[in-house]
Design an enzyme around this catalytic site. Structure first.
Site, short mmCIF file in Angstrom:
data_model
loop_
_atom_site.label_atom_id
_atom_site.label_comp_id
_atom_site.label_asym_id
_atom_site.label_seq_id
_atom_site.Cartn_x
_atom_site.Cartn_y
_atom_site.Cartn_z
CD GLU A 182 -1.64 -2.40 0.97
OE1 GLU A 182 -0.86 -2.89 1.80
OE2 GLU A 182 -2.07 -3.03 -0.01
CG ASN A 266 -1.42 -5.31 -2.88
OD1 ASN A 266 -0.97 -5.70 -1.82
ND2 ASN A 266 -1.45 -4.03 -3.19
CG ASP A 308 -5.19 -5.24 -1.31
OD1 ASP A 308 -3.98 -5.41 -1.52
OD2 ASP A 308 -5.68 -5.21 -0.16
#
Lengths: 581, 171
Positions: A182, A266, A308
């Site tokens: 992220e 991801n 994700d």
């Protein structure tokens, strides 16, 4: 101190049947095949209802406790969330504190941890404990004295990196990976020398083949995964450098094939419009040589991931009868909602059947191995997409499953969540989030946000399911006497019948449970069950981080699904150890 | 004054030796300090315990305080600098929520200015030198608006994004 059963290289025969039970628990997944199966038989389906607290220990922390209590000889070891203390507890003295090792973690690292400041535990091998700190060090600590043997820096919080996973020790390699999908990190898996802590190899998840450690021996099963430098060409120019694909989940090992297995996370940013292409090798299962890191095969579970759906979940290595033949398989319950059963020698998908509710794909194409996506569910600029199921944490996140050699079933703690997403332009600033999606999650069909499922891997079917109010974010363990243990986010620690799913016992701990239960034989010869209670993690961030539930987009949209969690539990880490009277 | 002069002289003589230059600083002593500076009053206070009793507050006025344009610019910058990545739309995530009034490091404009420019030890990045000062003040005004600390007349009535809600909208 006794010699642990996994201290050296286990023999090949270990994989065909449960390993001989020595009563210890030396790595969070119990053994190289990651079955979390215990041969201890004192606690059974009849007497488990008499289970009582033997002793407890406060970790002194208020963040999510995801670690597994390890047992080596007559000592228990637990790792806490940030600041990542390692406690050694004396099992001959009801868990009296022997020593505590404090690695001295940079407090700024707390800001770059995507989903609470968790740690999934340590691994024991040859007299040392190995684990990772949030600020990107791997440490080796003397198991007797608690003294640091070495400490190696592997990453940089200024690039958004953190480390939360459990190392796997194979031969003289300590294998570790980074978190930060992220935050626009460049993901990697690294092998360190167990004696010195020196970095032996690093395998990036993206970039040219030389960086991914793809060489002449790389033989992926499917055409889609073949070609030169796909880790560069499947991205917009340069995007692979900040494209995520960390290795923050589980690593397992087959000594006979001499292959380690793990999945990559991801791709970043979440907004898929910003990275056209398959984005290799994010969301990919890799088989590598432990010594050199060399890739042997790879299978991209989620080409151009839209949701994700990290591929980091555990790979359970078992040999199963498939069409009258014993096959060496790996079982991988993925975030995308399917249990992948793969031939672990070749990387062929033998089956991919749904264990959760799925609207984002229709299955895996048997010929090409490619996940068949539902185009209408793809988020992108200028639209809000609803009813994306599973939600970003997947039908199942990191919470590791267990396999019973008795029932032949896989026990899967998991989620039942859907979400809506509107994509925004993600702006890369090193050390800050690189997401580009506004997300709101909510309960999937039925309204229960969690499930505990017994799965028949050969038939590819659910055998039974227990519905839970909140995501079942804890790990699980199953014993040879058909007792399975798991915890809930309200704080209940439960024992169920592994054959029927019938609940046999429960105990209310002080806080929500997101840890990995383990079971061991104490120095007094009795069987014990241990679990860390202490809510947090991504699912519990709303409580652990004291988030404001009026903003559903908090915690990357998880807040919206957990608005009522503060009514059920408060923070605080405590270890619970249970035994029969 | 005399003794101060003496000190300087002694220092000068040491300098002549030209070997222990650093001892000059070490030996000098200031016997009477400058009178209190305005800066001492101005510093953003993060504690309400003021030893010896309250001092008059001068404070550091925010040029963006109560200004609707500044707040809406601050809202845009809150996304632009990825504040929203860590604090969501005020509800928090990797960073703490900013829409409740529980500010660990103070909720006055000067406190929030300090938070942004200096950073905070448990994970708030330091933005000093990265974000121009006028934008920091716009961010300060927007952050304060999230908890209803800015006049509601100045806070945006309608948000840019689906999920952006100011305190004013929520009430």
């Amino acid at each position: 101190m006794q010699t642990p059963k996994h201290g050296g290289a286990p023999t090949a025969s270990n994989l065909h049947s449960p390993q001989p039970e020595d009563g210890q628990w030396v790595m969070p997944s119990e053994n190289y095949d990651a079955t979390r199966f215990s041969g201890l038989d004192q606690i059974d389906t009849q007497n488990v209802r008499n289970l009582k607290v033997a002793w407890t220990f406060s970790t002194g922390m208020t963040r999510g406790e995801e670690a597994a209590p390890l047992v080596v000889g007559s000592t228990m070891y637990i790792v806490t969330p940030y600041p990542n203390y390692l406690y050694a507890l004396d099992l001959t003295q009801n868990g009296a504190l022997k020593w505590v090792y404090k690695p001295g973690v940079d407090p700024s690292s707390q800001g770059v941890a995507c989903c609470d400041v968790v740690n999934r535990g340590a691994a024991y091998s040859a007299g040392k404990l190995f684990y990772n700190t949030l600020d990107n060090y791997t440490v080796a600590v003397d198991a007797q004295t608690g003294r640091q043997v070495w400490k190696t820096q592997l990453g940089d919080i200024n690039k958004g990196q953190t480390m939360t996973m459990v190392p796997l020790v194979v031969k003289d390699r300590v294998i570790v990976g980074n978190s930060g999908g992220e935050m626009g990190v460049r993901g990697w898996l690294t092998g360190l020398d167990a004696k010195t802590g020196k970095i032996a190899w690093r395998a990036y998840a993206a970039g040219p083949d030389s960086d991914v450690l793809i060489g002449p021996n790389f033989k992926p099963f499917y055409d889609e995964d073949r070609g030169k430098d796909l880790g560069v060409t499947s991205w917009p120019p340069g995007a692979w450098k900040i494209g995520g694909g960390g290795a923050w989940g589980w690593v397992s090992y087959d000594p006979e094939l001499d292959l380690i297995y793990y999945g990559t996370a991801n791709p970043g940013p979440w907004n898929p419009d910003q990275r056209p292409g398959d984005n290799k090798w994010s969301c990919t299962l890799f088989a590598r040589r432990p010594e050199t890191g060399e890739a042997i095969w790879a299978y991209q579970i989620g080409p151009h991931d839209d949701f994700d759906y990290d591929g980091v979940n555990e790979n359970v290595l078992v040999d199963l009868p498939i069409n009258g033949q014993t096959r060496k398989v790996l079982l991988h319950p993925d975030r995308d909602g399917y249990v992948y059963m793969m031939d672990r020698a070749t990387g062929e998908v033998l089956s991919a059947e749904a264990f959760g509710y799925i609207t984002t794909s229709t299955g895996v194409d048997k010929k090409t191995g490619r996940l068949q996506l539902v185009k209408a569910k793809s988020p992108g600029f200028g639209k809000t997409v609803r009813d994306i199921c599973p939600a970003s944490p997947g039908a199942k996140d990191w919470q590791p499953s267990a396999f019973s050699f008795k029932t032949g079933l896989l026990y899967i703690p998991h989620n039942n969540l859907c979400q809506e997403v509107s994509a925004t332009a993600a702006n890369y600033i090193a050390g800050t989030p690189y997401v580009g999606a506004t997300v709101r999650m909510y309960a999937g069909p039925g309204g229960n946000r969690g499930e505990y499922t017994a799965w028949d891997p050969v038939a590819g079917k659910v055998v039974w399911t227990i519905k839970e109010r909140f995501p079942v974010w804890s790990g699980t363990v199953v014993t040879t006497t058909d007792v399975a243990f798991y915890g809930t986010m309200e704080g209940w620690f439960k024992a169920v019948n592994a054959k029927t799913g019938q609940q046999l016992w429960q105990f209310k701990t002080g806080s929500g449970i997101i840890g990995q239960p383990t079971t061991y034989r104490g120095p007094d010869g009795k069987q014990y069950v241990a679990v860390l209670s202490g809510v947090g993690g991504w699912a519990g961030a709303v409580v652990a981080g004291g988030l404001d539930t009026r903003d559903g987009t908090g915690a990357l949209g998880f807040t919206n699904a957990m608005i009522d969690l503060p009514k059920y539990t408060t923070r605080g880490g405590t270890l619970y150890v249970f035994s029969l009277p | 004054m005399k003794r101060v002069t003496k000190g300087v002289l002694a220092c000068a003589s040491v300098l002549v030796l030209a070997t222990l230059a650093s001892s000059c600083k070490r030996e000098s002593r200031t016997l009477r300090n400058e009178p209190p500076q305005r800066g001492l009053y101005d510093a953003a206070r993060e504690s309400t315990n003021e030893p010896g009793g309250k001092l008059p507050k001068i404070g550091m006025p925010s040029p963006a305080e109560g200004n609707a344009y500044a707040i809406s610019q601050g809202q845009r910058l809150f996304d632009w600098y990825n504040c929203s990545g860590c604090h969501a739309q005020g509800g928090g995530g990797m960073g703490p929520p900013l829409m409740d009034r529980r500010f660990t490091y103070g909720s006055q404009p000067a406190n929030i200015y300090d938070t942004i420019v200096k950073g905070r030890p448990n994970g708030m990045p330091t933005w000093g030198g990265r974000i121009p000062e006028f934008q920091v003040w716009q961010l300060v005004a927007y952050v304060r608006s999230l908890s209803g600390s800015e006049p509601s007349a100045a806070t945006p009535g309608r948000s840019d994004g689906l999920e952006k809600k100011t305190r004013a909208q929520l009430q």
